[in-house]
Design an enzyme around this catalytic site. Sequence first.
Site, PDB file in Angstrom:
ATOM      1  N   GLY A  92     -12.070  90.936 -44.848  1.00 50.52           N
ATOM      2  CA  GLY A  92     -12.553  89.818 -45.712  1.00 50.52           C
ATOM      3  C   GLY A  92     -12.273  90.300 -47.211  1.00 50.52           C
ATOM      4  O   GLY A  92     -11.736  89.359 -47.962  1.00 50.52           O
ATOM      5  N   ASP A 305     -24.818  93.593 -47.424  1.00 53.47           N
ATOM      6  CA  ASP A 305     -24.190  94.074 -46.279  1.00 53.47           C
ATOM      7  C   ASP A 305     -25.462  94.874 -45.441  1.00 53.47           C
ATOM      8  O   ASP A 305     -25.142  95.366 -44.545  1.00 53.47           O
ATOM      9  CB  ASP A 305     -23.252  94.961 -46.732  1.00 53.47           C
ATOM     10  CG  ASP A 305     -21.956  94.046 -47.067  1.00 53.47           C
ATOM     11  OD1 ASP A 305     -21.941  92.820 -46.714  1.00 53.47           O
ATOM     12  OD2 ASP A 305     -21.013  94.584 -47.828  1.00 53.47           O
TER      13      ASP A 305
HETATM   14  C1  S3P Z   1     -17.538  92.973 -51.074  1.00 50.70           C
HETATM   15  C2  S3P Z   1     -18.553  91.742 -51.570  1.00 50.70           C
HETATM   16  C3  S3P Z   1     -19.482  91.142 -50.320  1.00 50.70           C
HETATM   17  C4  S3P Z   1     -19.465  92.136 -49.119  1.00 50.70           C
HETATM   18  C5  S3P Z   1     -18.293  92.367 -48.655  1.00 50.70           C
HETATM   19  C6  S3P Z   1     -17.644  93.337 -49.637  1.00 50.70           C
HETATM   20  C7  S3P Z   1     -16.573  93.074 -52.161  1.00 50.70           C
HETATM   21  O1  S3P Z   1     -18.747  89.857 -49.988  1.00 50.70           O
HETATM   22  O2  S3P Z   1     -20.376  91.467 -48.273  1.00 50.70           O
HETATM   23  O3  S3P Z   1     -18.559  93.313 -47.484  1.00 50.70           O
HETATM   24  O4  S3P Z   1     -15.928  94.333 -51.928  1.00 50.70           O
HETATM   25  O5  S3P Z   1     -16.505  92.578 -53.110  1.00 50.70           O
HETATM   26  P1  S3P Z   1     -19.120  88.639 -50.967  1.00 50.70           P
HETATM   27  O6  S3P Z   1     -19.103  89.030 -52.210  1.00 50.70           O
HETATM   28  O7  S3P Z   1     -18.270  87.477 -50.455  1.00 50.70           O
HETATM   29  O8  S3P Z   1     -20.844  88.107 -50.391  1.00 50.70           O
END
Ligand code: S3P
Length: 417
Positions: A92, A305
Site C-alpha cells: 500500500g 501497525d
Molecule cells: C505507512 C503509514 C501507515 C501504515 C503503513 C505505512 C507509511 O498507513 O499503516 O504500514 O509508510 O506512511 P496509513 O498512513 O495509511 O494509516
Amino acid sequence: MKSEKIEPKGCLKGEINVPGDKSISHRILMLASLAEGESTIQGLSRGQDVKHTMDILSSLGAQLSEIGSDDLHVQGGELKEPTRNLYVGNSGTSIRLISGMLAGLPFSTTLDGDKSIRKRPMGRIIEPLERMGVSIACLEATGMAPFRIDGGGLKGIEYQMEVPSAQVKGCLMFAALSAEGDTTIIEDTPTRAHTEELFEEVGLEIEIADSSITVKAGRPKPFIHEVKGDPSQAAFWVVGATILHGSEVSIKNIYRGQERTGFIDVLVRMGAKITHDPVTNDLQVSSSELVGTVVEETEIPGLIDEVPILAVAAACADGETHFKGLGELRVKESNRLETIVSEIGSMGMKAEISGDDLVVKGGKLTGGKVDSHGDHRIAMSCAIAALVSTSPTEIFGWEAVSTSYPDFIADLDALRK
Ligand code: S3P
C-alpha cells in the site's frame, strides 16, 4: 500455501538487529531516484514491499546498484515513461506514495497490485491528486487499483486530510514537488512524519506549522542516508520478550520518530519493562506481568501497525484492554479488525468487536491452526502468541511474512534459548 509450525518453549535472550524501517526505505529510494546524481542508502528494508518499489523505480529509469551486503547506490535524475505496467504486489505504501510522484511527471503509467491491494481504498489519494490537476482513470472499479495516471500539469492546493494517513500525506507531498505553486496539507491528527523529516534532510523546502505542512516544488540533492531499525518489526520482539518469562532482549538502533513508537507507551502503561538508550537508540526489554489498559482513538495513528501484536500482549494481561477507534484497520493488508479476532481468537484469545472498538480479555492462549489472510503482521503476531501457548501453532499463509521480514524465523531461532 506455505505453513510454519511454532512450538511453545524456552524464552528470548540476546541482541538483535531488525530490518531497516520499511516506511523510510520506500521514501528514501524515491527521493534518491528524483535526485540529480548518486545517492547512497544503507540498511534498507529487504522485504518484498521495498523490492517492488525498487523494481518500479528501475523501470522509471533510476539506476540501482548494490555495493557489498549493505549499501545501495542510486543514480537518479530525469525519470522516463516505463515500457510496462507498474506492479506493487502487496504494498500500500508503494502504490500511494509512487502515485503522488507519478502524478507530477509528464507521462502515463498504470499501477496495479495483488488481490489485497485491489480491495484497498485509493479514492483517498485519487481525489486530492485530481484536484491538483492530474487525470486518473480507474480501470476496473471506482476508487480502486488498477488505475492509469496521465501525469503532469499539477497546481498546488490546500488540502484538509479526511483520514489520518501518512500515506496520503506523503503522496501529496511527493506530488507537490512538481506542482506550480505551494501545496499545503492540514492534518488535525498527527501521523508519522517520515516524509517531512526526509524532505528536510535532502534539501527540499517545507514549512511545518502546528497542524499544516507546506511544500514547495523542488528537486532533492544527492545524499547518504542510513535507515535505522523498524520499530514495527521491533514490536514483535518487544512483546515476545515481555510475555515470555525469563526473557531479556536488546534490540539495536531503532528509529524513534513522531507517531512511530506509541506501542511502547501503551506497553509501559500495561507494566512492561522497556528502556531506551537515547545515544545508541537500543531498546532493552525484560519479561514482566501486564495489566489491561484503555488505548484511546487519538493514540491509534501512532501505533496503527502494532495493534495485532498489542492484542497479543492484551491477551496475556490481567484484565481487559479496550482499543478505541480501529476503523482504519479494516482497510489494511487484511481486514485486521476481523483477522485479529478470528486468528488470535482461534488460539484462545477472548475478544469482541463493538463498532470500531476492540475489547480483549486477558487469559490463556492455547495455540492451534491459524491463517495469515495474506497479512504479514497477522502471521508474525500469531507466531509470537504461539511462544506462550499451551500447544503448538501452525500458521498457514506464512509466505506473507516476506513482504516485510523475510528473516523473521532466523531471528526467532537466534533469540530462543
Ligand atoms: C505507512 C503509514 C501507515 C501504515 C503503513 C505505512 C507509511 O498507513 O499503516 O504500514 O509508510 O506512511 P496509513 O498512513 O495509511 O494509516
